[in-house]
Write a protein that holds these residues in place. Structure first.
Motif, PDB file in Angstrom:
ATOM      1  N   ASP A 174       0.845  -1.192   0.000  1.00  0.00           N
ATOM      2  CA  ASP A 174       0.000   0.000   0.000  1.00  0.00           C
ATOM      3  C   ASP A 174       0.881   1.243   0.000  1.00  0.00           C
ATOM      4  O   ASP A 174       1.354   1.687   1.041  1.00  0.00           O
ATOM      5  CB  ASP A 174      -0.916  -0.016   1.231  1.00  0.00           C
ATOM      6  CG  ASP A 174      -1.992   1.053   1.148  1.00  0.00           C
ATOM      7  OD1 ASP A 174      -2.021   1.793   0.145  1.00  0.00           O
ATOM      8  OD2 ASP A 174      -2.807   1.138   2.087  1.00  0.00           O
ATOM      9  N   GLU A 175       1.136   1.798  -1.169  1.00  0.00           N
ATOM     10  CA  GLU A 175       2.006   2.968  -1.345  1.00  0.00           C
ATOM     11  C   GLU A 175       3.338   2.800  -0.608  1.00  0.00           C
ATOM     12  O   GLU A 175       3.687   3.612   0.248  1.00  0.00           O
ATOM     13  CB  GLU A 175       1.291   4.234  -0.874  1.00  0.00           C
ATOM     14  CG  GLU A 175       0.048   4.584  -1.682  1.00  0.00           C
ATOM     15  CD  GLU A 175      -0.503   5.946  -1.320  1.00  0.00           C
ATOM     16  OE1 GLU A 175       0.251   6.923  -1.445  1.00  0.00           O
ATOM     17  OE2 GLU A 175      -1.665   6.020  -0.907  1.00  0.00           O
ATOM     18  N   PRO A 176       4.090   1.754  -0.909  1.00  0.00           N
ATOM     19  CA  PRO A 176       5.276   1.428  -0.112  1.00  0.00           C
ATOM     20  C   PRO A 176       6.404   2.439  -0.238  1.00  0.00           C
ATOM     21  O   PRO A 176       7.346   2.404   0.562  1.00  0.00           O
ATOM     22  CB  PRO A 176       5.700   0.069  -0.679  1.00  0.00           C
ATOM     23  CG  PRO A 176       5.223   0.085  -2.094  1.00  0.00           C
ATOM     24  CD  PRO A 176       3.905   0.820  -2.033  1.00  0.00           C
ATOM     25  N   CYS A 177       6.335   3.339  -1.218  1.00  0.00           N
ATOM     26  CA  CYS A 177       7.428   4.293  -1.431  1.00  0.00           C
ATOM     27  C   CYS A 177       7.040   5.729  -1.118  1.00  0.00           C
ATOM     28  O   CYS A 177       7.865   6.635  -1.284  1.00  0.00           O
ATOM     29  CB  CYS A 177       7.927   4.206  -2.874  1.00  0.00           C
ATOM     30  SG  CYS A 177       8.504   2.576  -3.362  1.00  0.00           S
ATOM     31  N   SER A 178       5.816   5.958  -0.657  1.00  0.00           N
ATOM     32  CA  SER A 178       5.345   7.338  -0.525  1.00  0.00           C
ATOM     33  C   SER A 178       6.109   8.120   0.532  1.00  0.00           C
ATOM     34  O   SER A 178       6.179   9.350   0.466  1.00  0.00           O
ATOM     35  CB  SER A 178       3.845   7.361  -0.202  1.00  0.00           C
ATOM     36  OG  SER A 178       3.607   6.781   1.064  1.00  0.00           O
ATOM     37  N   ALA A 179       6.694   7.428   1.517  1.00  0.00           N
ATOM     38  CA  ALA A 179       7.431   8.119   2.575  1.00  0.00           C
ATOM     39  C   ALA A 179       8.941   8.077   2.345  1.00  0.00           C
ATOM     40  O   ALA A 179       9.711   8.451   3.236  1.00  0.00           O
ATOM     41  CB  ALA A 179       7.097   7.487   3.939  1.00  0.00           C
TER      42      ALA A 179
END
Length: 259
Positions: A174-179
């Protein structure tokens, strides 16, 4: 190890509110499938139905079928914990257990499932899982140090190592790179490309360039307006969806006209 997912007429509810409506989809084994769409359109909600994480929210429920190689994950008597062993999840923000060592973080899922494991087998599993997450060479000399002391990108790969240590067939991200910063994002994308040879991978992303880089197929979700359910608008090979979409709303989204 990897398995297919087939979704038939799936409706997802929070209490009486219909959050996602009428999804039909087949995800092939050993592929990467990306979910894209504007915020609030149900991408992450739908993703969580694929390993029954959705129902940990009070009042949440689904109607319809989610089949893993033909077995209904919502069938009578199916244990949700057993489902989550088969279908692992990596979340938006890295969430290693901060007081646990790197080694114990990798083994956390195995211990949670009450699996008895010898010291030598545990060491082998830690190494193989960290190698699978492309993290072994960076941490092999500090396995007893806290997982929370790693960089953000390393923490996310540690979470991936923890997920694959329990031998799932599917990985949900679930959006593993957003942070993460661009270098760490690149490392995760490279890892996804390697992991798909063993796992079926489904990724939610707001980054359309990322979807085009990592996935074979892409699903576009949208919403008509506040208070209306999210719907699957178009599902196609990634190249086709981005270059020759068949639905105007898809073209408007991927061309940047909204979202």
């Amino acid at each position: 190890m990897s398995k297919s997912i087939e979704v038939n007429d799936l409706n997802v509810y929070y209490g009486d509110f219909l959050a996602v409506e009428g999804v039909n989809m087949r995800i092939e084994p050993r592929t990467v499938t990306a979910f894209i769409g504007p915020s609030g359109c149900g991408k992450s909600t739908f993703l969580r139905t694929l390993n029954r994480m959705h129902e940990v929210i009070p009042g949440a429920r689904v109607a319809g079928e989610v089949l893993l190689d033909g077995d209904d994950l919502y069938g009578p008597g199916v244990d949700p914990v057993a489902v989550r062993r088969q279908v692992g999840m990596v979340f938006q923000r890295p969430n290693p257990f901060p007081t646990m060592s790197i080694k114990e973080n990798v083994l956390a899922g195995v211990r949670l499932n009450n699996k008895r494991i010898s010291k030598s087998d545990a060491s082998d599993l830690v190494e193989s899982s960290l190698r699978g997450a492309n993290l072994w060479n960076e941490v092999k000399d500090r396995l007893d140090k806290p997982g929370g002391g790693l960089s953000g990108g390393q923490q996310q790969r540690l979470c991936i190592a923890r997920a694959i240590a329990v031998s799932p067939q599917v990985l949900l991200m679930d959006e593993p790179c957003s942070a993460l910063d661009p270098i760490s994002t690149y490392a995760i994308e490279e890892l996804i490309g390697e992991l798909k040879s063993e796992y079926t991978i489904v990724i939610v992303t707001h980054n359309m360039q990322q979807a085009s880089r990592v996935s074979e197929r892409t699903a576009f979700f949208n919403i008509d307006g506040p208070g209306t359910p999210g719907r699957l608008i178009e599902f196609n090979d990634t190249g086709a969806l981005f270059t020759t979409p068949t639905v105007q709303a898809t073209e408007d989204y991927v061309s940047g006209r909204f979202g």
